[in-house]
Structures are given as structure tokens and as C-alpha cells.
Design a protein around this motif. Structure first.
Motif, mmCIF file in Angstrom:
data_model
loop_
_atom_site.group_PDB
_atom_site.id
_atom_site.type_symbol
_atom_site.label_atom_id
_atom_site.label_comp_id
_atom_site.label_asym_id
_atom_site.label_seq_id
_atom_site.Cartn_x
_atom_site.Cartn_y
_atom_site.Cartn_z
ATOM 1 N N ASP A 98 0.925 -1.332 0.030
ATOM 2 C CA ASP A 98 0.088 -0.055 0.018
ATOM 3 C C ASP A 98 0.816 1.400 0.004
ATOM 4 O O ASP A 98 0.525 2.220 0.290
ATOM 5 N N HIS A 132 -4.432 1.973 6.253
ATOM 6 C CA HIS A 132 -4.112 1.504 4.950
ATOM 7 C C HIS A 132 -4.892 2.573 3.871
ATOM 8 O O HIS A 132 -4.273 2.851 2.957
ATOM 9 N N THR A 133 -5.931 3.133 4.422
ATOM 10 C CA THR A 133 -6.608 3.896 3.363
ATOM 11 C C THR A 133 -5.872 5.178 3.272
ATOM 12 O O THR A 133 -5.553 5.792 2.084
ATOM 13 N N LEU A 165 -2.933 4.942 0.887
ATOM 14 C CA LEU A 165 -3.330 5.123 -0.518
ATOM 15 C C LEU A 165 -3.404 6.598 -0.929
ATOM 16 O O LEU A 165 -3.062 6.844 -2.264
#
Length: 271
Positions: free
Chosen positions: A85, A209-210, A213
Motif C-alpha cells: 500500500d 491503510h486507506t 493509498l
């Protein structure tokens, strides 16, 4: 060129001294050390530094990497690992134009036994991989020497000739403008996370994680300070709108717009 070399939590003093010598060889002088686990100015370090002992004496010490690179407009992390990621590491030839165009670049190296962790790499706008054979583990001082050479001594024009770079690996072009400081980008990312959580875009489990990105996408854009302020202005409007809806219980589409800032000037920053 204003190029800082940042050593994150070095374990062996001799490696720090050898890294300082490598810096002096290549013309770098800004040594920054984050949370050292050794006496970086002891006799072993000075023996390895030889004539670069002055770099050890003038080294700046920081508690965290975030503090060490706060005023840099380009942070380059070094890693030989691929993270799912995070943006993939780039070849030094791809990174060189960005470093040469930056006002204050930082080159970051991780601990000898483990390298930079994911949290460290999140703070880096670009990750670089030093090309090696199958065995990719470099001594700290070797890595400093090679990368400083690439950016400080190999910057002279090269003889024209065919290139083997494919279209997908084409050299990155750095915009001819001053990019936002690391501290400004971290402020944006913190603000973005708040809005993500506020609106239900993500939750506490998936937030990191988001956000990684989003870091990859926004770091690729090399935002300017004005663009960071512009984005944060939008985030503030979202926060106001959601707060208004929650307070009055009205439908989001019917909530009265908040007063907007004049569009003729530069958007105001927010901490």
C-alpha cells in the motif's frame, strides 16, 4: 545543493562515522540523526570518520523522523522492500531530477538491521532502491556513499545515448515550482484522516491503510503550499457542514452554506 542525510536509529557508532566520511567524500555536510542507539561521537566513530569528525560534532539530533524532515520539501526514503500500500521504490536515475529541483531535500536511511519501517516510509514522498545483485543488503555507509554520489557528483550532464528505460519507468518530471514542506503535507494528511473518520469514509481499523493509498496519490502530485491550503479549505468546509447537520438534525443538502473565504487571495492555512 542543500541535501540532508538522515540516519534513523543507528546502532553502531562506527557506521555513523563511516557514513559521515562518505558524506564528506561526496560533498554533503548536513548530518541528522534520529534517536541514536549508540554514542555517535565515540572513538570508534571518529576513527571511521577520519577527517569528517566535524560532521559528527555538528550533527543535529532529533527524537523522531517527522521532526527531522519537517522543513524539507522533498523526503527520499531508501528501501529494498516492496510494500503493497505504498509507492514502489524508484531507481536513483528517476529520483535525481526531483532531488536536483528541490529546495531542501532529505535522504533517509533506516536502522542497520531492519531498514526503514512502514511508519517511516509514510513520511517519505519518494522511496528509492539502490540497484544491486540478488543480495540487496548494503552497509549503511555504503548506501550513503552510493546515493550521495548519485545526487551530488553524478549530476553533471551525461553523454547522449540510447536509454533502456521503458515507458512505465520513464524519468519523473518535477514541476518548476516550490513544493510543500513535509510538515505541511503531514498537516494535510492528519486533517484528511479526521474528515475520513468524521464522514464514515473509513474506520479506525482501515484508516491507516486507506490514508497510505491517499499519500501515494497526493505525494505523486507534489503539491505546493498553496495547493495544500486549498485542499484543507475544502476539508474545513466538510467538517463545518457535517457539524451543522449533526447539531441541527437537518438534511445535508438543505444545510445553509458556511461563509466562504474570498477567492481572490491565497487560502489561509490551518494547523
Amino acid at each position: 545543493m542543500n541535501l540532508a542525510v538522515v540516519l534513523v536509529s543507528p546502532k553502531t557508532s562506527g557506521n555513523v562515522g563511516a557514513a559521515a566520511r562518505a558524506m564528506l567524500n561526496m560533498g554533503a555536510s548536513d548530518l541528522r540523526i534520529v534517536a541514536p542507539r549508540c554514542d555517535y561521537k565515540d572513538s570508534a566513530s571518529r576513527a571511521m570518520a577520519v577527517h569528517a569528525a566535524s560532521l559528527l560534532d555538528s550533527a543535529k539530533i532529533y527524537a523522531t523522523l517527522k521532526e527531522a524532515v519537517a522543513e524539507c520539501d522533498l523526503v527520499v526514503g531508501t528501501s529494498a522492500r516492496i510494500r503493497a500500500d505504498l509507492a514502489p521504490p524508484q531507481h536513483p536515475a528517476q529520483v535525481r531530477p526531483l532531488v536536483l529541483a528541490a529546495q531542501s531535500a532529505a535522504l533517509v536511511f533506516g536502522p542497520e538491521e531492519s531498514g526503514l519501517n512502514n511508519a517511516d516510509l509514510e513520511l517519505c514522498r519518494v522511496t528509492m532502491l539502490v540497484p544491486t545483485a540478488a543480495y540487496a543488503s548494503l552497509n549503511l555507509a555504503q548506501a550513503v556513499l552510493l546515493t550521495c554520489y548519485e545526487f551530488l557528483q553524478a549530476e553533471r550532464p551525461r553523454v547522449a545515448g540510447p536509454t533502456t528505460l521503458t515507458e512505465e519507468n520513464a524519468l519523473l518530471e518535477f514541476p518548476s515550482r516550490k513544493t510543500a514542506l513535509s510538515s505541511e503535507m503531514e498537516g494535510l494528511y492528519g486533517h484528511l484522516r479526521e474528515v475520513m473518520m468524521l464522514t464514515g469514509y473509513t474506520d479506525a481499523v482501515r484508516a491507516r491503510h486507506t490514508l497510505r493509498l491517499w499519500r501515494v496519490a497526493l505525494d505523486r502530485g507534489a503539491l505546493s503550499s498553496a495547493e495544500v491550503r486549498l485542499a484543507r479549505g475544502l476539508l474545513r468546509q466538510v467538517q463545518w457542514k457535517v457539524g451543522r447537520v449533526q447539531a441541527e438534525g437537518v438534511e445535508p443538502g438543505k444545510a445553509q452554506d458556511a461563509p466562504t473565504e474570498p477567492q481572490t487571495g491565497t487560502p489561509q492555512s490551518s494547523s
